[in-house]
Scaffold this motif. Sequence first.
Motif, PDB file in Angstrom:
ATOM      1  N   LEU A  39       0.941  -1.130   0.148  1.00 27.19           N
ATOM      2  CA  LEU A  39       0.030  -0.059  -0.039  1.00 27.19           C
ATOM      3  C   LEU A  39       0.950   1.142  -0.028  1.00 27.19           C
ATOM      4  CD1 LEU A  39      -2.787   1.443   0.236  1.00 27.19           C
ATOM      5  CD2 LEU A  39      -2.589   1.208   2.531  1.00 27.19           C
ATOM      6  N   GLY A  40       1.953   1.394   0.807  1.00 28.75           N
ATOM      7  CA  GLY A  40       2.876   2.313   0.621  1.00 28.75           C
ATOM      8  C   GLY A  40       3.526   2.532  -0.551  1.00 28.75           C
ATOM      9  N   PHE A  41       3.684   1.549  -1.319  1.00 31.63           N
ATOM     10  CA  PHE A  41       4.415   1.670  -2.575  1.00 31.63           C
ATOM     11  C   PHE A  41       3.431   2.323  -3.477  1.00 31.63           C
ATOM     12  CE2 PHE A  41       5.509  -0.212  -6.922  1.00 31.63           C
ATOM     13  CZ  PHE A  41       6.919   0.225  -6.773  1.00 31.63           C
ATOM     14  N   CYS A  42       2.189   2.023  -3.593  1.00 31.12           N
ATOM     15  CA  CYS A  42       1.187   2.766  -4.271  1.00 31.12           C
ATOM     16  C   CYS A  42       1.168   4.160  -3.974  1.00 31.12           C
ATOM     17  CB  CYS A  42      -0.375   2.314  -3.899  1.00 31.12           C
ATOM     18  SG  CYS A  42      -0.537   0.327  -4.482  1.00 31.12           S
ATOM     19  N   ILE A  43       1.359   4.514  -2.672  1.00 27.07           N
ATOM     20  CA  ILE A  43       1.152   6.002  -2.315  1.00 27.07           C
ATOM     21  C   ILE A  43       2.404   6.637  -2.646  1.00 27.07           C
ATOM     22  CG2 ILE A  43       1.764   7.442  -0.425  1.00 27.07           C
ATOM     23  CD1 ILE A  43      -0.130   5.529   1.328  1.00 27.07           C
ATOM     24  N   PHE A  47       4.415   5.629  -5.523  1.00 27.21           N
ATOM     25  CA  PHE A  47       4.778   5.531  -6.909  1.00 27.21           C
ATOM     26  C   PHE A  47       4.603   6.661  -7.825  1.00 27.21           C
ATOM     27  CE2 PHE A  47       3.642   3.966 -11.257  1.00 27.21           C
ATOM     28  CZ  PHE A  47       4.774   2.944 -11.602  1.00 27.21           C
ATOM     29  N   PRO A  48       3.923   7.583  -7.722  1.00 28.16           N
ATOM     30  CA  PRO A  48       3.992   8.979  -8.469  1.00 28.16           C
ATOM     31  C   PRO A  48       5.183   9.233  -8.516  1.00 28.16           C
ATOM     32  CG  PRO A  48       1.883   8.865  -7.075  1.00 28.16           C
ATOM     33  CD  PRO A  48       2.587   7.320  -6.683  1.00 28.16           C
ATOM     34  N   MET A  56      -2.218   6.247 -11.643  1.00 30.43           N
ATOM     35  CA  MET A  56      -2.119   7.608 -11.021  1.00 30.43           C
ATOM     36  C   MET A  56      -3.409   7.811  -9.792  1.00 30.43           C
ATOM     37  SD  MET A  56       1.010   8.739 -10.808  1.00 30.43           S
ATOM     38  CE  MET A  56       1.606   7.014 -11.251  1.00 30.43           C
ATOM     39  N   ALA A  57      -4.212   7.348 -10.726  1.00 28.70           N
ATOM     40  CA  ALA A  57      -5.643   7.650 -10.000  1.00 28.70           C
ATOM     41  C   ALA A  57      -5.817   6.431  -8.751  1.00 28.70           C
ATOM     42  CB  ALA A  57      -6.901   7.554 -10.947  1.00 28.70           C
TER      43      ALA A  57
END
Length: 442
Positions: free
Chosen positions: A52-56, A58-59, A387-388
């Motif tokens: 989940l942190g990686f998703c945050i 990734f941008p 990104m969304a």
Amino acid sequence: MGENKSQGLGIKELTSLAAGQVIGAGVVTLVGQAIGVTGRSVWLAYATAILLGFCIIFPYIMLSSMIRVKGGNYTFVSTILGDRWGGMYGMAFTLNMFACGMFGLSMGTYMNAIFPFLNVKVVAVVMVTLFWIINMMGVSFMAKFQNIMSLFLFLGLGLFIVIGLFHMRPGTFDLSSPEFFTNGADGFFNAVLLLVFSCTGQSFVVAFSKEARNPKRDVPFAIIAATGIILFLYTMIAIVASGVLPIDQVAGKPLTEVAKTLMSRPLYYAFVIGGPIMALATTLNSSYSVFSRPFHQMTRDGWFPGKLGQTNKAEAPYRILVLMYIIAVLPILLNLSISTITSNVVLVGRIADVVAIIAVIRLPKVLPDAWENRYFRMSKPVFYVVMALCLCATLFAIVLSLRNITTTLAVVTIVLIILFFVYATLRQKSGKVHMEKSYELQ
């Protein structure tokens, strides 16, 4: 600010800085708290939190593969969303300076635990001073020091893992055991929420884009590599922490309690110094550079008096570093609650993350040349969808964290955001803000 292949930070140094920034003493203290709400499934909670942190973050990988920035995240927020939003974001980010004092105080606490004759506050001031001096000597010297400390950090955490794996209790991986998911789905997600924001610090390595030899390739890979490192280390540490002793003996307890039962006194000392103390040391060392970058660029852009941004022969912004040192040391000397101060600015940082992600989403439209020359290739539709999803993951984590927020923290957060926006508006209207181009595409 041209790229120099023979000098600057390479992939090894950047990965060391990214890993050192994200691996903090939180892994030592948070695992026990997470065990308290989800039991032996804590390792699954940590793996989920890291993903989940990686998703945050990734941008930031996509951002750093498109442009090279001087002032870290502040630079691209200003470039994409405009001066006022950039000023507000930069001020919110510089609040992280308060964390340096907390790192020093935590180091003093751990040192006192193994050497009781040492005074916690004295050690804290000494450590904050030591790493301030190191950073005053420039980024290259600081990065070399970081490499050495990171080696001891990995050895210390590896010692805990290797010894622990030989003392695992039966049923450690039995998902049907009552010691797994002890509080059901709610407990598991509470554990993920508790851990997630300790898994995103590797994104701060974007601040070293200016000094990187090949920033559009190496900075993103450093973030990815550091994420892989913590995915392995954190899950293995969580497996050992929850699998050696009965759950009721480790719930809410730091890793040091487990280490005491596993190790002889010399090995225990080696673990504490190589594990939690080095985790704090690497984070404190890189924090001076990471948190001073936006402040430095903001002085050049006119948000603060330009004299604050003066540099020494090592190109370190010595006046800003002196200010950071004062901010770190004064609360220690005055017995102020640094943890309370820090918690009051963490939520502001999370909200600033939303602003940064929105800026990344707009980057291909505002800087089409940056998009065309990106290192990581993906189509625009895929980019916008990803990104969304990252934005939704960030908002999801923030909303969940609001469940445990105090009224005081909510009020302080709102007041700070209003003050930053008002200051940014007034400063811009005063005519003192003159944004310089602080990025490059190649």
